[in-house]
Design a protein around this motif. Structure first.
Motif, PDB file in Angstrom:
ATOM      1  N   PHE A   1       3.040  44.849  -7.641  1.00 11.71           N
ATOM      2  CA  PHE A   1       3.212  45.414  -8.982  1.00 11.71           C
ATOM      3  C   PHE A   1       4.145  46.628  -8.933  1.00 11.71           C
ATOM      4  CE2 PHE A   1       2.127  47.459 -12.965  1.00 11.71           C
ATOM      5  CZ  PHE A   1       2.104  46.377 -13.823  1.00 11.71           C
TER       6      PHE A   1
ATOM      7  N   GLN B   1      -1.142  44.807  -0.146  1.00 10.24           N
ATOM      8  CA  GLN B   1      -2.391  44.680  -0.907  1.00 10.24           C
ATOM      9  C   GLN B   1      -3.609  44.721   0.019  1.00 10.24           C
ATOM     10  OE1 GLN B   1      -1.363  41.130  -3.102  1.00 10.24           O
ATOM     11  NE2 GLN B   1      -0.308  42.301  -4.689  1.00 10.24           N
TER      12      GLN B   1
ATOM     13  N   THR C   1      -4.121  48.338   1.179  1.00 10.38           N
ATOM     14  CA  THR C   1      -4.606  49.142   0.050  1.00 10.38           C
ATOM     15  C   THR C   1      -6.099  48.877  -0.179  1.00 10.38           C
ATOM     16  OG1 THR C   1      -2.421  49.113  -0.957  1.00 10.38           O
ATOM     17  CG2 THR C   1      -4.256  49.655  -2.400  1.00 10.38           C
TER      18      THR C   1
ATOM     19  N   GLY D   1      -6.411  40.138  -9.450  1.00 15.41           N
ATOM     20  CA  GLY D   1      -5.034  40.452  -9.043  1.00 15.41           C
ATOM     21  C   GLY D   1      -4.913  40.494  -7.530  1.00 15.41           C
ATOM     22  N   GLY D   2      -3.725  40.882  -7.061  1.00 14.36           N
ATOM     23  CA  GLY D   2      -3.450  40.870  -5.621  1.00 14.36           C
ATOM     24  C   GLY D   2      -4.380  41.786  -4.844  1.00 14.36           C
ATOM     25  N   VAL D   3      -4.417  43.059  -5.189  1.00 15.34           N
ATOM     26  CA  VAL D   3      -5.334  43.981  -4.516  1.00 15.34           C
ATOM     27  C   VAL D   3      -6.768  43.573  -4.842  1.00 15.34           C
ATOM     28  CG1 VAL D   3      -6.117  46.370  -4.320  1.00 15.34           C
ATOM     29  CG2 VAL D   3      -3.673  45.898  -4.587  1.00 15.34           C
TER      30      VAL D   3
ATOM     31  N   SER E   1      -9.286  39.466 -17.478  1.00 15.78           N
ATOM     32  CA  SER E   1      -8.894  39.295 -18.879  1.00 15.78           C
ATOM     33  C   SER E   1      -8.921  37.858 -19.363  1.00 15.78           C
ATOM     34  CB  SER E   1      -7.474  39.850 -19.065  1.00 15.78           C
ATOM     35  OG  SER E   1      -6.559  39.061 -18.314  1.00 15.78           O
TER      36      SER E   1
ATOM     37  N   LYS F   1      -9.397  33.619 -14.737  1.00 12.90           N
ATOM     38  CA  LYS F   1      -9.538  34.702 -13.761  1.00 12.90           C
ATOM     39  C   LYS F   1     -11.021  34.924 -13.439  1.00 12.90           C
ATOM     40  CE  LYS F   1      -5.181  37.055 -14.849  1.00 12.90           C
ATOM     41  NZ  LYS F   1      -4.488  38.310 -15.177  1.00 12.90           N
TER      42      LYS F   1
ATOM     43  N   TYR G   1     -13.246  41.846 -19.842  1.00 12.85           N
ATOM     44  CA  TYR G   1     -13.039  43.069 -20.630  1.00 12.85           C
ATOM     45  C   TYR G   1     -12.253  42.832 -21.903  1.00 12.85           C
ATOM     46  CZ  TYR G   1      -8.294  43.588 -18.876  1.00 12.85           C
ATOM     47  OH  TYR G   1      -6.982  43.386 -18.586  1.00 12.85           O
TER      48      TYR G   1
ATOM     49  N   ALA H   1      -6.775  50.843 -10.881  1.00 11.08           N
ATOM     50  CA  ALA H   1      -5.311  50.936 -10.852  1.00 11.08           C
ATOM     51  C   ALA H   1      -4.734  50.520 -12.190  1.00 11.08           C
ATOM     52  CB  ALA H   1      -4.739  50.068  -9.738  1.00 11.08           C
TER      53      ALA H   1
ATOM     54  N   TYR I   1      -5.735  54.462  -8.098  1.00  4.50           N
ATOM     55  CA  TYR I   1      -4.670  54.081  -7.153  1.00  4.50           C
ATOM     56  C   TYR I   1      -3.491  53.410  -7.852  1.00  4.50           C
ATOM     57  CZ  TYR I   1      -6.543  49.289  -7.061  1.00  4.50           C
ATOM     58  OH  TYR I   1      -6.962  48.021  -7.402  1.00  4.50           O
TER      59      TYR I   1
ATOM     60  N   ALA J   1      -1.185  50.581 -14.081  1.00  2.40           N
ATOM     61  CA  ALA J   1      -0.519  49.410 -14.675  1.00  2.40           C
ATOM     62  C   ALA J   1      -0.381  49.539 -16.191  1.00  2.40           C
ATOM     63  CB  ALA J   1      -1.288  48.135 -14.309  1.00  2.40           C
TER      64      ALA J   1
ATOM     65  N   TYR K   1      -5.637  57.404  -4.128  1.00  4.47           N
ATOM     66  CA  TYR K   1      -5.196  56.805  -2.862  1.00  4.47           C
ATOM     67  C   TYR K   1      -3.781  56.272  -3.013  1.00  4.47           C
ATOM     68  CZ  TYR K   1      -4.316  54.015   1.124  1.00  4.47           C
ATOM     69  OH  TYR K   1      -3.702  53.512   2.237  1.00  4.47           O
TER      70      TYR K   1
ATOM     71  N   LEU L   1      -0.842  54.290  -0.490  1.00  4.12           N
ATOM     72  CA  LEU L   1      -0.566  53.631   0.792  1.00  4.12           C
ATOM     73  C   LEU L   1       0.514  54.346   1.587  1.00  4.12           C
ATOM     74  CD1 LEU L   1      -1.079  50.920   2.400  1.00  4.12           C
ATOM     75  CD2 LEU L   1       0.780  49.937   1.064  1.00  4.12           C
TER      76      LEU L   1
ATOM     77  N   ARG M   1       1.017  39.471 -16.595  1.00  3.44           N
ATOM     78  CA  ARG M   1      -0.403  39.281 -16.272  1.00  3.44           C
ATOM     79  C   ARG M   1      -0.746  37.812 -16.131  1.00  3.44           C
ATOM     80  NH1 ARG M   1      -2.770  43.966 -20.178  1.00  3.44           N
ATOM     81  NH2 ARG M   1      -4.742  43.377 -19.302  1.00  3.44           N
TER      82      ARG M   1
HETATM   83  N1  LIG Z   1      -1.910  53.340  -4.525  1.00  2.00           N
HETATM   84  C1  LIG Z   1      -1.324  52.422  -3.783  1.00  2.00           C
HETATM   85  O1  LIG Z   1      -0.907  52.683  -2.660  1.00  2.00           O
HETATM   86  C2  LIG Z   1      -1.181  51.029  -4.325  1.00  2.00           C
HETATM   87  C3  LIG Z   1      -0.859  49.973  -3.470  1.00  2.00           C
HETATM   88  C4  LIG Z   1      -0.778  48.676  -4.005  1.00  2.00           C
HETATM   89  C5  LIG Z   1      -1.003  48.476  -5.371  1.00  2.00           C
HETATM   90  N2  LIG Z   1      -1.269  49.548  -6.167  1.00  2.00           N
HETATM   91  C6  LIG Z   1      -1.521  49.365  -7.602  1.00  2.00           C
HETATM   92  O2  LIG Z   1      -2.561  48.424  -7.745  1.00  2.00           O
HETATM   93  C7  LIG Z   1      -2.398  47.697  -8.951  1.00  2.00           C
HETATM   94  C8  LIG Z   1      -2.452  46.216  -8.641  1.00  2.00           C
HETATM   95  O3  LIG Z   1      -1.298  45.858  -7.912  1.00  2.00           O
HETATM   96  P1  LIG Z   1      -1.033  44.330  -7.541  1.00  2.00           P
HETATM   97  O4  LIG Z   1       0.308  44.287  -6.906  1.00  2.00           O
HETATM   98  O5  LIG Z   1      -2.209  43.802  -6.828  1.00  2.00           O
HETATM   99  O6  LIG Z   1      -0.910  43.659  -8.996  1.00  2.00           O
HETATM  100  P2  LIG Z   1      -1.921  42.634  -9.705  1.00  2.00           P
HETATM  101  O7  LIG Z   1      -3.282  43.252  -9.726  1.00  2.00           O
HETATM  102  O8  LIG Z   1      -1.769  41.311  -9.085  1.00  2.00           O
HETATM  103  O9  LIG Z   1      -1.334  42.581 -11.171  1.00  2.00           O
HETATM  104  C9  LIG Z   1      -1.643  43.555 -12.116  1.00  2.00           C
HETATM  105  C10 LIG Z   1      -2.912  43.176 -12.916  1.00  2.00           C
HETATM  106  O10 LIG Z   1      -3.345  44.341 -13.590  1.00  2.00           O
HETATM  107  C11 LIG Z   1      -3.993  43.969 -14.786  1.00  2.00           C
HETATM  108  N3  LIG Z   1      -3.478  44.786 -15.886  1.00  2.00           N
HETATM  109  C12 LIG Z   1      -4.225  45.561 -16.686  1.00  2.00           C
HETATM  110  N4  LIG Z   1      -3.471  46.183 -17.579  1.00  2.00           N
HETATM  111  C13 LIG Z   1      -2.207  45.790 -17.366  1.00  2.00           C
HETATM  112  C14 LIG Z   1      -0.975  46.082 -18.002  1.00  2.00           C
HETATM  113  N5  LIG Z   1      -0.895  46.918 -19.047  1.00  2.00           N
HETATM  114  N6  LIG Z   1       0.148  45.497 -17.532  1.00  2.00           N
HETATM  115  C15 LIG Z   1       0.099  44.664 -16.485  1.00  2.00           C
HETATM  116  N7  LIG Z   1      -1.051  44.349 -15.834  1.00  2.00           N
HETATM  117  C16 LIG Z   1      -2.199  44.904 -16.283  1.00  2.00           C
HETATM  118  C17 LIG Z   1      -3.745  42.466 -14.992  1.00  2.00           C
HETATM  119  O11 LIG Z   1      -4.951  41.780 -14.692  1.00  2.00           O
HETATM  120  P3  LIG Z   1      -5.934  41.369 -15.927  1.00  2.00           P
HETATM  121  O12 LIG Z   1      -5.147  40.388 -16.748  1.00  2.00           O
HETATM  122  O13 LIG Z   1      -7.152  40.784 -15.315  1.00  2.00           O
HETATM  123  O14 LIG Z   1      -6.185  42.643 -16.646  1.00  2.00           O
HETATM  124  C18 LIG Z   1      -2.668  42.125 -13.972  1.00  2.00           C
HETATM  125  O15 LIG Z   1      -2.774  40.814 -13.510  1.00  2.00           O
HETATM  126  C19 LIG Z   1      -1.069  48.169  -9.566  1.00  2.00           C
HETATM  127  O16 LIG Z   1      -1.338  49.179 -10.507  1.00  2.00           O
HETATM  128  C20 LIG Z   1      -0.350  48.764  -8.368  1.00  2.00           C
HETATM  129  O17 LIG Z   1       0.609  49.719  -8.721  1.00  2.00           O
HETATM  130  C21 LIG Z   1      -1.361  50.804  -5.671  1.00  2.00           C
END
Ligand SMILES: NC(=O)c1ccc[n+]([C@@H]2O[C@H](COP(=O)([O-])OP(=O)(O)OC[C@H]3O[C@@H](n4cnc5c(N)ncnc54)[C@H](OP(=O)(O)O)[C@@H]3O)[C@@H](O)[C@H]2O)c1
Length: 334
Positions: free
Chosen positions: A41, A122, A125, A149-151, A171, A175, A190, A214, A236, A239, A261, A263, A311
């Motif tokens: 993401f 992921q 994380t 999602g991925g994480v 959502s 899922k 939700y 996140a 973390y 989105a 957190y 990464l 999404r």
């Molecule tokens: N801090 C770190 O080091 C770190 C590392 C990796 C990832 N992350 C964060 O973790 C989160 C997940 O990353 P991911 O790569 O695994 O992606 P992902 O979860 O596969 O995709 C994002 C998911 O977030 C939900 N979502 C809720 N509100 C959203 C919005 N307004 N726009 C888009 N998606 C929304 C959706 O699921 P639903 O349809 O079920 O709501 C969507 O499928 C991201 O925020 C990413 O930046 C942070």
């Protein structure tokens, strides 16, 4: 070599599949022929100019790769050439990428490149959220937002493995079914259920010990309200937009803890490597399931971004790089 670059920030259409110079490995580095790279993401946020904005353009996206070592730089064991590996790295939406030799994890034959490419960003994380930061223990309860999602799919599995009761928000019905299959007992839709009310109803009013959030702006207030006494909210990502500033006064009533957190924070030496080795071992031994929800060729990175941002995806989004010169690719299908 071919790579996906962007020259200006914007929508998925700014991603160009174009010819770029091949990198050369410096001291302590290797060159990898990339077979698969993960889409995250954060890549979409970088492309939109919302994150990691100081890096000059044009820029090759991508933070993780699985492939074969083809060359080594000074001070690196030449025996690594030809080995199948996975690693965190930078610029992996490409046919060839440089990586630190010290960060490589060797791949067992049973783990395909595509599966391996799902693990570094992921997987690490999820690992650090639950183990390093959240320190989840048997008998605790954990709420994971965007659990499909991925994480999310990795975090719910690691939380279950630690003996926690897992709540996951999603959502859609598809899922919901997916995370139920992964063993999530408490699924919250939700889009049509109130997360806070459901958590309190299903915990007898107690709340959960740990929330992994996140999503940010749209979930933040509810995440705090869903916590039990002495509960811990780990932020973390964002989105849906950044969460509001933390109101410390509001934490006193339940003695809550809020943390963050990232990464890419400098971690203690060797921690990422040990954790990645452990995760790859868990995948090889089928204790951790990798779910590849979407697989596209590297050239179609823009479509991968569209679906991830929309999404539409579950689990991991992987880009494959077909390298005809690699006999291993043709023989094993990995
Ligand atoms: N801090 C770190 O080091 C770190 C590392 C990796 C990832 N992350 C964060 O973790 C989160 C997940 O990353 P991911 O790569 O695994 O992606 P992902 O979860 O596969 O995709 C994002 C998911 O977030 C939900 N979502 C809720 N509100 C959203 C919005 N307004 N726009 C888009 N998606 C929304 C959706 O699921 P639903 O349809 O079920 O709501 C969507 O499928 C991201 O925020 C990413 O930046 C942070």
């Amino acid at each position: 070599m071919k790579a996906i670059r962007y020259h200006e920030t914007g929508g998925p259409e700014v991603l160009r599949f174009e010819e770029v110079p091949e990198p050369a490995p410096g001291p302590g580095e290797v060159l990898l022929q990339v077979h698969a790279t993960g889409v995250n993401f954060a890549d979409t946020e970088r492309r939109r100019g919302l994150y990691d904005t100081k890096v000059p353009l044009p820029r090759i996206l991508g933070s993780e790769a699985a492939g074969i070592v083809t060359a080594v730089g000074a001070g690196v064991d030449p025996a690594l050439v030809g080995r199948r590996v996975v690693t965190l790295t930078v610029g992996s939406y490409a046919e060839v990428v440089k990586a630190q030799a010290s960060g490589l994890v060797l791949l067992p034959e049973s783990v395909s490149f595509e599966v391996a490419a799902a693990v570094p960003v992921q997987g690490l994380t999820a690992y650090h959220l639950l183990r390093t930061v959240g320190q989840v223990r048997e008998g605790q309860s954990v709420l994971v937002h965007a659990a499909a999602g991925g994480v999310g799919v990795l975090a719910v599995q690691l939380a279950k493995a630690a003996g926690a009761r897992v709540f996951g928000t999603v959502s859609s019905e598809a899922k919901a079914r997916l995370i139920q299959e992964l063993g999530v007992e408490e699924v919250i839709r939700y889009d049509r259920e109130d997360v806070v009310a459901e958590v309190h109803k299903r915990t007898g009013g107690r709340g959960v010990d740990l929330v992994l959030d996140a999503v940010g702006a749209s979930t933040w207030a509810g995440s705090l309200q869903a916590l039990a006494l002495f509960g811990h909210l780990v932020s973390y990502g964002s989105a849906s937009g950044p969460p509001p500033p933390v109101d410390v006064e509001a934490l006193f009533a339940k003695s809550l803890k809020v943390s963050a957190y990232w990464l890419h924070t400098p971690h203690p030496p060797g921690l990422h490597h040990r954790a990645l080795e452990e995760l790859v071992r868990e995948v090889a031994e089928q204790r951790l399931r990798i779910l590849i929800g979407l697989k596209l060729p590297l050239a179609e990175a823009a479509e991968a971004h569209r679906r991830l941002e929309g999404r539409e995806t579950v689990g991991k989004v992987v880009l494959t790089v077909r390298s005809p010169e690699s006999p291993r690719y043709r023989l094993s299908g990995k």
